[in-house]
Structure formats: structure tokens, C-alpha cells
Design a protein around this motif. Structure first.
Motif, PDB file in Angstrom:
ATOM      1  N   ASN A  89       0.821  -1.210   0.000  1.00  0.00           N
ATOM      2  CA  ASN A  89       0.000   0.000   0.000  1.00  0.00           C
ATOM      3  C   ASN A  89       0.860   1.266   0.000  1.00  0.00           C
ATOM      4  OD1 ASN A  89       1.002  -0.369   2.519  1.00  0.00           O
ATOM      5  ND2 ASN A  89      -0.842   0.313   3.604  1.00  0.00           N
ATOM      6  N   ARG A  90       2.105   1.151  -0.393  1.00  0.00           N
ATOM      7  CA  ARG A  90       2.984   2.313  -0.420  1.00  0.00           C
ATOM      8  C   ARG A  90       3.315   2.664  -1.849  1.00  0.00           C
ATOM      9  NH1 ARG A  90       8.718   3.071   2.819  1.00  0.00           N
ATOM     10  NH2 ARG A  90       9.097   5.222   2.136  1.00  0.00           N
ATOM     11  N   PHE A  91       3.095   3.956  -2.165  1.00  0.00           N
ATOM     12  CA  PHE A  91       3.390   4.449  -3.505  1.00  0.00           C
ATOM     13  C   PHE A  91       4.768   5.078  -3.499  1.00  0.00           C
ATOM     14  CE2 PHE A  91       3.520   7.915  -6.557  1.00  0.00           C
ATOM     15  CZ  PHE A  91       3.095   7.310  -7.710  1.00  0.00           C
ATOM     16  N   SER A  92       5.626   4.668  -4.442  1.00  0.00           N
ATOM     17  CA  SER A  92       6.974   5.213  -4.534  1.00  0.00           C
ATOM     18  C   SER A  92       7.444   5.104  -5.969  1.00  0.00           C
ATOM     19  CB  SER A  92       7.931   4.468  -3.597  1.00  0.00           C
ATOM     20  OG  SER A  92       9.246   4.984  -3.719  1.00  0.00           O
ATOM     21  N   THR A  93       7.797   6.234  -6.552  1.00  0.00           N
ATOM     22  CA  THR A  93       8.280   6.251  -7.936  1.00  0.00           C
ATOM     23  C   THR A  93       9.074   7.524  -8.184  1.00  0.00           C
ATOM     24  OG1 THR A  93       7.629   6.051 -10.259  1.00  0.00           O
ATOM     25  CG2 THR A  93       6.224   7.381  -8.823  1.00  0.00           C
ATOM     26  N   GLN A  94       9.743   7.574  -9.323  1.00  0.00           N
ATOM     27  CA  GLN A  94      10.541   8.734  -9.696  1.00  0.00           C
ATOM     28  C   GLN A  94       9.925   9.419 -10.906  1.00  0.00           C
ATOM     29  OE1 GLN A  94      14.671   7.748 -10.357  1.00  0.00           O
ATOM     30  NE2 GLN A  94      15.258   8.282  -8.260  1.00  0.00           N
ATOM     31  N   TYR A  95      10.005  10.774 -10.880  1.00  0.00           N
ATOM     32  CA  TYR A  95       9.518  11.562 -11.999  1.00  0.00           C
ATOM     33  C   TYR A  95      10.553  12.632 -12.329  1.00  0.00           C
ATOM     34  CZ  TYR A  95       4.877   9.609 -11.086  1.00  0.00           C
ATOM     35  OH  TYR A  95       3.826   8.748 -10.904  1.00  0.00           O
ATOM     36  N   ARG A  96      10.486  13.063 -13.588  1.00  0.00           N
ATOM     37  CA  ARG A  96      11.222  14.259 -13.951  1.00  0.00           C
ATOM     38  C   ARG A  96      10.324  15.462 -13.674  1.00  0.00           C
ATOM     39  NH1 ARG A  96      16.002  13.625 -16.124  1.00  0.00           N
ATOM     40  NH2 ARG A  96      16.572  11.592 -17.000  1.00  0.00           N
ATOM     41  N   CYS A  97      10.881  16.411 -12.940  1.00  0.00           N
ATOM     42  CA  CYS A  97      10.046  17.524 -12.477  1.00  0.00           C
ATOM     43  C   CYS A  97      10.325  18.775 -13.293  1.00  0.00           C
ATOM     44  CB  CYS A  97      10.276  17.793 -10.992  1.00  0.00           C
ATOM     45  SG  CYS A  97      11.957  18.292 -10.595  1.00  0.00           S
ATOM     46  N   TYR A  98       9.253  19.558 -13.478  1.00  0.00           N
ATOM     47  CA  TYR A  98       9.325  20.842 -14.162  1.00  0.00           C
ATOM     48  C   TYR A  98       8.469  21.853 -13.395  1.00  0.00           C
ATOM     49  CZ  TYR A  98      11.284  18.224 -18.100  1.00  0.00           C
ATOM     50  OH  TYR A  98      12.090  17.421 -18.898  1.00  0.00           O
ATOM     51  N   SER A  99       8.786  23.101 -13.604  1.00  0.00           N
ATOM     52  CA  SER A  99       7.976  24.151 -12.979  1.00  0.00           C
ATOM     53  C   SER A  99       6.657  24.281 -13.727  1.00  0.00           C
ATOM     54  CB  SER A  99       8.726  25.479 -12.994  1.00  0.00           C
ATOM     55  OG  SER A  99       9.061  25.865 -14.322  1.00  0.00           O
ATOM     56  N   VAL A 100       5.689  24.928 -13.094  1.00  0.00           N
ATOM     57  CA  VAL A 100       4.337  25.020 -13.646  1.00  0.00           C
ATOM     58  C   VAL A 100       4.330  25.813 -14.937  1.00  0.00           C
ATOM     59  CG1 VAL A 100       1.976  25.749 -13.116  1.00  0.00           C
ATOM     60  CG2 VAL A 100       3.421  24.828 -11.322  1.00  0.00           C
ATOM     61  N   SER A 101       5.272  26.738 -15.074  1.00  0.00           N
ATOM     62  CA  SER A 101       5.316  27.547 -16.297  1.00  0.00           C
ATOM     63  C   SER A 101       5.596  26.691 -17.537  1.00  0.00           C
ATOM     64  CB  SER A 101       6.381  28.639 -16.168  1.00  0.00           C
ATOM     65  OG  SER A 101       7.660  28.066 -15.943  1.00  0.00           O
ATOM     66  N   MET A 102       6.117  25.484 -17.338  1.00  0.00           N
ATOM     67  CA  MET A 102       6.414  24.586 -18.464  1.00  0.00           C
ATOM     68  C   MET A 102       5.221  23.713 -18.817  1.00  0.00           C
ATOM     69  SD  MET A 102       9.565  25.338 -19.148  1.00  0.00           S
ATOM     70  CE  MET A 102      10.099  23.975 -20.165  1.00  0.00           C
ATOM     71  N   LEU A 103       4.122  23.836 -18.058  1.00  0.00           N
ATOM     72  CA  LEU A 103       2.954  22.997 -18.308  1.00  0.00           C
ATOM     73  C   LEU A 103       2.277  23.429 -19.599  1.00  0.00           C
ATOM     74  CD1 LEU A 103       1.047  20.762 -17.339  1.00  0.00           C
ATOM     75  CD2 LEU A 103      -0.197  22.521 -16.045  1.00  0.00           C
ATOM     76  N   ALA A 104       2.118  22.498 -20.521  1.00  0.00           N
ATOM     77  CA  ALA A 104       1.504  22.806 -21.816  1.00  0.00           C
ATOM     78  C   ALA A 104       0.001  22.873 -21.666  1.00  0.00           C
ATOM     79  CB  ALA A 104       1.887  21.756 -22.853  1.00  0.00           C
ATOM     80  N   GLY A 105      -0.595  23.797 -22.423  1.00  0.00           N
ATOM     81  CA  GLY A 105      -2.046  23.921 -22.387  1.00  0.00           C
ATOM     82  C   GLY A 105      -2.475  25.361 -22.463  1.00  0.00           C
ATOM     83  N   PRO A 106      -3.722  25.575 -22.929  1.00  0.00           N
ATOM     84  CA  PRO A 106      -4.200  26.953 -23.070  1.00  0.00           C
ATOM     85  C   PRO A 106      -4.539  27.616 -21.742  1.00  0.00           C
ATOM     86  CG  PRO A 106      -5.947  25.413 -23.633  1.00  0.00           C
ATOM     87  CD  PRO A 106      -4.720  24.586 -23.370  1.00  0.00           C
ATOM     88  N   ASN A 107      -4.817  26.816 -20.731  1.00  0.00           N
ATOM     89  CA  ASN A 107      -5.244  27.378 -19.445  1.00  0.00           C
ATOM     90  C   ASN A 107      -4.040  27.870 -18.639  1.00  0.00           C
ATOM     91  OD1 ASN A 107      -7.907  26.686 -20.068  1.00  0.00           O
ATOM     92  ND2 ASN A 107      -7.663  24.636 -19.164  1.00  0.00           N
ATOM     93  N   ASP A 108      -4.262  28.974 -17.971  1.00  0.00           N
ATOM     94  CA  ASP A 108      -3.228  29.532 -17.098  1.00  0.00           C
ATOM     95  C   ASP A 108      -3.272  28.807 -15.755  1.00  0.00           C
ATOM     96  OD1 ASP A 108      -1.306  31.069 -15.890  1.00  0.00           O
ATOM     97  OD2 ASP A 108      -2.644  32.765 -15.477  1.00  0.00           O
ATOM     98  N   ARG A 109      -2.171  28.184 -15.377  1.00  0.00           N
ATOM     99  CA  ARG A 109      -2.129  27.424 -14.139  1.00  0.00           C
ATOM    100  C   ARG A 109      -1.279  28.139 -13.091  1.00  0.00           C
ATOM    101  NH1 ARG A 109      -4.420  22.599 -14.305  1.00  0.00           N
ATOM    102  NH2 ARG A 109      -4.662  23.264 -12.139  1.00  0.00           N
ATOM    103  N   SER A 110      -1.387  29.432 -13.030  1.00  0.00           N
ATOM    104  CA  SER A 110      -0.646  30.188 -12.002  1.00  0.00           C
ATOM    105  C   SER A 110      -1.149  29.895 -10.603  1.00  0.00           C
ATOM    106  CB  SER A 110      -0.745  31.695 -12.281  1.00  0.00           C
ATOM    107  OG  SER A 110      -2.109  32.123 -12.263  1.00  0.00           O
ATOM    108  N   ASP A 111      -2.350  29.266 -10.497  1.00  0.00           N
ATOM    109  CA  ASP A 111      -2.870  28.941  -9.169  1.00  0.00           C
ATOM    110  C   ASP A 111      -2.004  27.894  -8.481  1.00  0.00           C
ATOM    111  OD1 ASP A 111      -3.675  27.186 -11.202  1.00  0.00           O
ATOM    112  OD2 ASP A 111      -5.290  26.372  -9.949  1.00  0.00           O
TER     113      ASP A 111
END
Length: 311
Positions: free
Chosen positions: A21-43
Motif C-alpha cells: 500500500n505504499r506508492f513510490s516512484t521517480q519523476y522528472r520535475c518541471y515548474s508550472v510555467s512549463m505545463l503545456a495547455g491553453p489554461n493559465d495554471r498560475s494557481d
């Protein structure tokens, strides 16, 4: 009769129990400004939650994960760690998006590897923050502003520098202390908040001035000099004439003095003796005055005018 015991241990050492029941994994991280999409995710920058890929949601749903979902983020290269919640599962596979302040705490660059593990945290009861700039004192009610900003956070970690957005300005605050643990959950909790003096803040110097003595202003009315009706000058007294020791006469002692008796001595000048000629002149003067005196010799006056009508 023999008793035979069978052992079912296939290995010399027992196998460690694996928690499914333990979740553990690795991801490559980026800042929110790199998130693709038309919506502004400054929140996302205004809180302490991350965006994960849909595969993470599928894996978490199969595990016995307690809610709310909280995660521990670790940068193994710098041995830095923090804690966060999850906002959405819309990131590309193998990628997660973090707030910029969180990447700074973890010393992560764009595309760096981060270890994500599910954790259970105790509910917070106390926290202390230190503003990183004296500009935070310009806020009228800092506790209310911080309380409103922390609604976008899921947990706090001692040592982190969190960023809050207020009135179109970013304020950074360092988490100095949390109770009952160094990492706590702040979802639906009753937490006491305290502040340390801002970084670089100096107490204003107090100048103690000695109380000034009140100056008494005396106003003199009628400052002119007065004049007397008799022509004499006011306030000018004749200087006393020095007494010559030869003028002091010694008194004659009273040889008839007796104890308990007071005698008043009057210095009366003896009258000169009158001669017979003086007596005769006095009598003649008195006779002449009597001879010249005539009784009722004055002229009378009437209140009624002469020739007037009689009433």
C-alpha cells in the motif's frame, strides 16, 4: 514412536515483508510555467500541491492509500526533502509539475529527478513562521493573510521557505517550527500560528529625552512708576542719620523702684511762670472781645419773596 517435525522455511533468513500500500516512484520535475495547455495554471504557484500523471492515480487507486493523499518529495542528489499534496493528475507520463518555490527548496533544476513517496502525517497544532523581508510588516493583518494563503497548502515541513501571493506581491516565509512533528498535515486542523521577527529587521532606536523643566513666564502688570498727589516720590525713604555717641544721654536711675510695681514717668516740660504784666494784658484782650460782641446782630432771611402773593 518417533515424532517428526517439518520445517517450511526455504531460506536461512526470513524474507522482509513488502508493503503493497505504499506508492513510490521517480519523476522528472518541471515548474508550472512549463505545463503545456491553453489554461493559465498560475494557481499552482500559490500553494503547496503538485500535478502528477494519470498513471499515478491508477496506481494509487489500487493501493490502500489513506486520504488526503500526501507525498514526500526527495532530491537524492542534494539530500533535500519536503512534503506536498496533489492537485490534479493531468501531467504527461513520467513528468510531474511543482511550484517554483518547492523546486528551490529541493535544489532541483528543470528536468531533474525527484522521488515521490506516499506518507501519512500527523495533524498540525502549532507552527511558527519567519518572514524573509521586513516588507511583510506592511500587511495590516498578517495572520489573516497567511491563514487564507495556507488553504492552498496540504502540509508544512520545518525548514521550508514557502511563498504566498498577496496584493500582487510575493512574500516568502520560512517555516521555523511545527508541532507535533517536523512535517505536519494542515488539512482541516486547528493550528496556532506565531511569527518571528522578519529577516533583516532592526528595532527602531528609542531616544529617551530628559523631561524639560517648565519655563515660568512672569508678566509684570503696571510696570510704570507711580506718582503721589503730594509730589513726593514713592519708595524713596531718607537714609537714617548716623547717631553720634556724644548725643546719647545716660538716663537717671529710679532709686524708688520696687519689685512688682510699674511706674510711668512722663517727661513734661514745666510751664513758664506768668508775670503780673502778662495777666493784665490777658484781661484787657478778653474785655475788648466782649465789648465788640453784639448778640443777634445779624440780618435775618425770609423764605418768602417780598411782593409775592400770600397763599
Amino acid at each position: 514412536m518417533f515424532e517428526i517435525k517439518f520445517s517450511f522455511n526455504m531460506f536461512d533468513h526470513p524474507m522482509p515483508r513488502t508493503f503493497q500500500n505504499r506508492f513510490s516512484t521517480q519523476y522528472r520535475c518541471y515548474s508550472v510555467s512549463m505545463l503545456a495547455g491553453p489554461n493559465d495554471r498560475s494557481d499552482v504557484e500559490k500553494g503547496g500541491k503538485i500535478i502528477m500523471p494519470p498513471s499515478a492515480l491508477d496506481q494509487l487507486s489500487r493501493l490502500n492509500i489513506t486520504y488526503p493523499m500526501l507525498f514526500k518529495l526527495t532530491n537524492k542528489n542534494s539530500d533535500r526533502m519536503t512534503h506536498c499534496g496533489v492537485l490534479e493528475f493531468v501531467a504527461d507520463e513520467g513528468i510531474c509539475y511543482l511550484p517554483h518555490w518547492m523546486m528551490q527548496n529541493l535544489l532541483l533544476e528543470e528536468g531533474g529527478l525527484v522521488q515521490v513517496e506516499s506518507v501519512n502525517l500527523m495533524v498540525a497544532t502549532y507552527s511558527k513562521f519567519q518572514p524573509q523581508s521586513p516588507d511583510f510588516l506592511d500587511i495590516t493583518n498578517p495572520k489573516a493573510v497567511l491563514e487564507n494563503a495556507l488553504r492552498n497548502f496540504a502540509c508544512l515541513t520545518t525548514g521550508d521557505v514557502v511563498a504566498i501571493n498577496y496584493n500582487e506581491k510575493i512574500y516568502e516565509l520560512r517555516v521555523m517550527e511545527t508541532k507535533p512533528d517536523k512535517a505536519v498535515s494542515i488539512i482541516e486542523c486547528d493550528m496556532n500560528v506565531d511569527f518571528d521577527a522578519p529577516l533583516g529587521y532592526k528595532e527602531p532606536e528609542r531616544c529617551y529625552k530628559a523631561p524639560e523643566e517648565p519655563t515660568v513666564r512672569t508678566t509684570h502688570a503696571f510696570t510704570g512708576s507711580g506718582n503721589r498727589l503730594d509730589g513726593k516720590k514713592k519708595g524713596i525713604e531718607p537714609s537714617p542719620v548716623p547717631i553720634d555717641p556724644s548725643d546719647i544721654k545716660r538716663g537717671i536711675p529710679n532709686y524708688e523702684y520696687k519689685v512688682g510695681r510699674i511706674t510711668f514717668i512722663r517727661n513734661s516740660r514745666p510751664l513758664p511762670r506768668k508775670t503780673t504784666e502778662d495777666v493784665r494784658r490777658h484781661k484787657i484782650a478778653c474785655f475788648q472781645e466782649d465789648s465788640e460782641f453784639i448778640a443777634f446782630s445779624g440780618e435775618g432771611k425770609s423764605l418768602r419773596k417780598k411782593g409775592g402773593r400770600k397763599i
